[in-house]
Design an enzyme around this catalytic site. Structure first.
Site, PDB file in Angstrom:
ATOM      1  CD  GLN A 299      48.238  31.837  25.841  1.00 48.78           C
ATOM      2  OE1 GLN A 299      48.406  32.861  25.228  1.00 48.78           O
ATOM      3  NE2 GLN A 299      47.033  31.343  26.052  1.00 48.78           N
TER       4      GLN A 299
ATOM      5  N   GLY B 252      38.050  37.475  24.183  1.00 44.51           N
ATOM      6  CA  GLY B 252      36.695  37.637  23.662  1.00 44.51           C
ATOM      7  C   GLY B 252      36.485  36.860  22.377  1.00 44.51           C
ATOM      8  CB  ALA B 253      35.990  36.663  19.263  1.00 44.52           C
TER       9      ALA B 253
ATOM     10  NE  ARG C  55      44.753  35.714  15.185  1.00 41.98           N
ATOM     11  CZ  ARG C  55      45.221  35.588  16.433  1.00 41.98           C
ATOM     12  NH1 ARG C  55      45.020  34.480  17.100  1.00 41.98           N
ATOM     13  NH2 ARG C  55      45.873  36.586  17.003  1.00 41.98           N
TER      14      ARG C  55
ATOM     15  N   GLY D 208      43.469  27.000  27.278  1.00 41.40           N
ATOM     16  CA  GLY D 208      43.321  25.932  26.286  1.00 41.40           C
ATOM     17  C   GLY D 208      44.665  25.330  25.926  1.00 41.40           C
TER      18      GLY D 208
ATOM     19  CG  ASP E 180      46.628  29.325  22.301  1.00 39.84           C
ATOM     20  OD1 ASP E 180      46.928  29.532  21.120  1.00 39.84           O
ATOM     21  OD2 ASP E 180      45.526  29.637  22.781  1.00 39.84           O
TER      22      ASP E 180
ATOM     23  CG  HIS F 143      36.737  31.257  24.417  1.00 37.60           C
ATOM     24  ND1 HIS F 143      36.498  31.641  23.131  1.00 37.60           N
ATOM     25  CD2 HIS F 143      38.014  31.641  24.704  1.00 37.60           C
ATOM     26  CE1 HIS F 143      37.574  32.241  22.643  1.00 37.60           C
ATOM     27  NE2 HIS F 143      38.511  32.248  23.571  1.00 37.60           N
TER      28      HIS F 143
ATOM     29  CB  VAL G 189      36.931  22.655  21.895  1.00 33.72           C
ATOM     30  CG1 VAL G 189      35.541  22.325  21.382  1.00 33.72           C
ATOM     31  CG2 VAL G 189      36.995  22.476  23.411  1.00 33.72           C
TER      32      VAL G 189
ATOM     33  CB  SER H  13      41.033  29.735  16.295  1.00 28.39           C
ATOM     34  OG  SER H  13      41.555  31.042  16.183  1.00 28.39           O
TER      35      SER H  13
HETATM   36  O1  PAF Z   1      44.958  32.874  24.819  1.00 29.78           O
HETATM   37  C1  PAF Z   1      44.528  34.042  24.825  1.00 29.78           C
HETATM   38  O2  PAF Z   1      43.388  34.312  24.423  1.00 29.78           O
HETATM   39  C2  PAF Z   1      45.441  35.176  25.295  1.00 29.78           C
HETATM   40  O3  PAF Z   1      46.762  34.966  24.921  1.00 29.78           O
HETATM   41  C3  PAF Z   1      45.337  35.428  26.811  1.00 29.78           C
HETATM   42  C4  PAF Z   1      45.819  34.229  27.612  1.00 29.78           C
HETATM   43  C5  PAF Z   1      43.908  35.759  27.174  1.00 29.78           C
HETATM   44  C6  PAF Z   1      46.225  36.625  27.189  1.00 29.78           C
HETATM   45  O4  PAF Z   1      45.819  37.792  26.546  1.00 29.78           O
END
Ligand code: PAF
Length: 281
Positions: A153, A28-29, A187, A147, A150, A34, A176, A185
């Site tokens: 990730q 979210g946010a 944050r 994205g 990360d 996104h 982006v 982000s």
């Molecule tokens: O990248 C994120 O926002 C989170 O790590 C994800 C992939 C939604 C998992 O909670």
């Protein structure tokens, strides 16, 4: 746009929606980064397929309780943005709908998570892998978009899909950025004006270091020293990590012979930001 708040509702809603289902997992946010993932998902799903977004601030991937508590949760605004972006289905569960109180299974990655965020955020990637696998199963997703910001990730989720034979295509989308270069982000909104003004230095520090390539530099130390100097010139930030790793294995490298990643995480107060650049050999 359909909305589901529990796995049961999600299953019901999905039953009436056409495949392929392309998922954009988020916490979210939502910001422009996104929305770029949503556009990429639509491209992959096609006009007749289903673009789905999950909005779930996953408690088990937070290593600092304060970070979880402070994570922004503007759900009404997020839903408006999803609707405007042409999302077909949003899944926004509470934590109690996602995790049994006595849950005892976790997906754990043991190599790519050794360095970078995995080293400074214990348990983080176990939490990410576990929730993403659950989301893939809940949505029966054909593809999912993440994205490239990360970077660790994304590499770990690709590895999870490979090692566990998940029938899900993992799609990466370029970072982006704000006009001043700061990676978008959720944050960023928590930065003070002074910290926000300083934060583009993260990108400049990494890009500045990367320019050493053109002088034939290949060993890690000068890249790390150049980036560290630029970051430490800031009176505001504290370096969480700065590492040069192989782009595939995410293990520290020197000299650079294959594509590599120069990555940093920094704290402005209690706000932690990450960014990276890739270094071609
Ligand atoms: O990248 C994120 O926002 C989170 O790590 C994800 C992939 C939604 C998992 O909670």
């Amino acid at each position: 746009m359909r909305l589901a708040a529990s796995p049961e509702e999600l299953r019901r809603e999905l039953a009436g929606l056409p495949r392929p289902t392309v998922l954009v997992p988020t916490m979210g946010a939502l910001h422009e980064g996104h929305l770029a993932l949503v556009r990429r998902a639509r491209q992959s799903a096609g006009p007749a397929g289903t673009v789905a977004v999950s909005i779930f601030v996953n408690p088990i991937q937070f290593d600092r309780p304060g970070d979880l508590a402070a994570y922004p949760k503007p759900l009404a605004r997020d839903l408006e943005q999803c609707e405007a972006a042409g999302v077909d289905l949003v899944f926004a569960p509470e934590a109690a709908a996602m995790y049994f109180p006595d849950r005892s299974i976790t997906v754990s990655e043991s190599l790519l998570s050794r360095h970078l965020c995995g080293a400074t955020r214990p348990g983080h990637f176990d939490g990410v892998c576990t929730v993403v696998l659950k989301l893939f199963n809940l949505f029966q997703a054909d593809a999912a978009v993440f994205g490239e910001k990360d970077v660790q990730q994304l590499a770990i989720l690709r590895r999870m899909a490979r090692d566990l034979d998940l029938p899900v295509e993992i799609i990466g989308h370029p970072t982006v950025r704000e006009p001043d270069g700061l990676a978008m982000s959720s944050r960023n909104v928590r930065l003070s004006p002074e910290h926000r003004a300083d934060a583009p230095r993260i990108r400049r520090a990494l890009e500045g270091a990367r320019s050493l390539l053109q002088f034939g530099e290949r060993s890690a130390a000068p890249f790390l020293a150049a980036a560290r100097k630029h970051l430490e010139d800031s009176p505001f930030l504290r370096i969480d990590y700065l590492e040069l790793v192989d782009a595939e294995t995410l293990q520290p490298v020197s000299p650079i012979k294959r594509p590599a990643v120069l990555a940093a995480a920094v704290f402005y107060g209690d706000v932690r930001l990450i960014d990276h650049v890739t270094l071609p050999p």
